[in-house]
Design a protein around this motif. Structure first.
Motif: not given
Ligand code: 13P
Ligand code: SF4
Length: 351
Positions: A92-98, A110-112, A323-331
């Protein structure tokens, strides 16, 4: 090229890459339909897929060659994309940086719950406390931290550029003391490597009883390294064998290793030493599986009970669902993100 052809080519490329590693090749055959569906969604939704070196091979190969790598490389790539959706196959910290680098884009993971033992222990208040205790010392924060800590920092760094960023921060601020957050072991390793530069590195645990470490890398010991050397006939400084360690390992492990660096720098070491025949990596074990695809001539000694439970949370099945549901979005809170971006950009500007 039409869409089905692009998809076909991608599947073929993946299969070809896996031919050198029979176990993963079998996995690919078993999960081919799932992989095909994921690749289809990536094409349809125009998704930019970043994959960390610790992803299992089938997940790792979902990313193009330029979109795989260590946390520095992936942050650099995240800063460059103009695609509307980023899927981050990492923690998650990597996705947060993105997300901080791309506030207007949708960033999926894929997993918050894919955390990191380094990112959890401290709050931003602890950074403020260190600033008060060591006035004038700039704060360099390892990217393995959440946005609130980055927001309180002067610079970010990764394992690929920690040495360079600490040195740069000291010069820029005209001081010889730098606060490094949050990894106590990497802090000690940086202190050792920077001793000849006359820089004092302050890190949690150095002058107090705080401590933060990677739950995977802290488990490697110098005795393990010596046992591996003996058991697998891997003497120090040999031409055909090498032990490579990540910066997050304890200092005595780095001392026993032939080289230490970031995950991508370990891969680069193999490229630079074409005579290697046997290698042990003191790091997360999937890294060796990924390198084995690229270096079929090298035997990788692997100890896979040492794996990152957080990285393992990223599976093909969860990627498909995300991807299918466009869920687990990082905020990330926009105010915090804005301040954290300053520290991230100051790192990215250091060449
Ligand atoms: P890299 O900076 O080498 O990508 O490492 C990140 C990490 O989490 C190591 O455990
Ligand atoms: Fe964090 Fe360690 Fe996992 Fe890297 S390997 S993500 S530092 S817990």
């Amino acid at each position: 090229m039409n869409a089905p052809q692009v998809l076909q080519n991608k599947l073929e490329q993946m299969e070809k890459a896996l031919r050198n590693t029979p176990d993963q090749h079998l996995d690919f055959k078993a999960k081919r339909d799932l992989i095909e569906r994921i690749l289809q969604l990536i094409e349809e939704k125009d998704v930019f897929v970043l994959g960390h070196n610790y992803m299992e091979p089938l997940v790792y190969l979902l990313s193009g060659e330029q979109e795989r790598g260590d946390s520095l490389g992936l942050a650099q790539r995240a800063a460059e994309t103009d695609k509307p959706i980023i899927l981050f196959d990492g923690v998650r910290f990597m996705a947060e940086t993105a997300k901080i680098l791309n506030p207007e884009k949708k960033v999926l993971i894929a997993d918050l719950e894919a955390g990191c033992s380094l990112a959890e222990p401290f709050s931003a208040d602890v950074v403020k406390e260190y600033r008060e205790r060591y006035p004038g010392a700039p704060v360099v924060t390892y990217v393995n931290s959440y946005a609130d800590i980055k927001a309180e920092s002067d610079y970010c760094c990764t394992s690929a550029n920690g040495y360079k960023v600490v040195l740069h921060a000291a010069k820029e601020y005209g001081v010889d003391r730098v606060i490094f957050f949050p990894d106590s072991l990497m802090g000690a390793n940086l202190q050792y490597d920077l001793k000849d530069e006359g820089i004092e590195v302050i890190y949690p645990g150095k002058e107090d009883d705080r401590f933060a470490a990677c739950e995977v890398h802290e488990k490697f010991t110098a005795q393990m390294m010596r046992d591996i050397r003996e058991q697998y006939d891997m003497p120090k400084n040999a031409e055909h064998t090498a032990i490579l360690a990540h910066w997050e390992c304890p200092p005595e492990v780095l001392e026993e290793a032939d080289f230490h660096g970031s995950t991508t720098q370990m891969g680069k070491y193999l490229e630079d030493h074409p005579k290697l025949q046997r290698v042990y990596l003191a790091t997360e074990c999937e890294m060796a599986a990924n390198l084995a695809m690229e270096y079929p001539g090298i035997e990788f000694v692997r100890s896979c009970s040492l794996f990152c439970q957080h990285m393992r949370k990223i599976t093909l099945e969860k990627i498909l669902y995300s991807l299918e549901n466009e869920v687990y979005e990082v905020d990330v809170d926009p105010t915090i993100a804005k301040r954290a971006l300053v520290a991230i950009n100051r790192m990215l500007e250091i060449k």
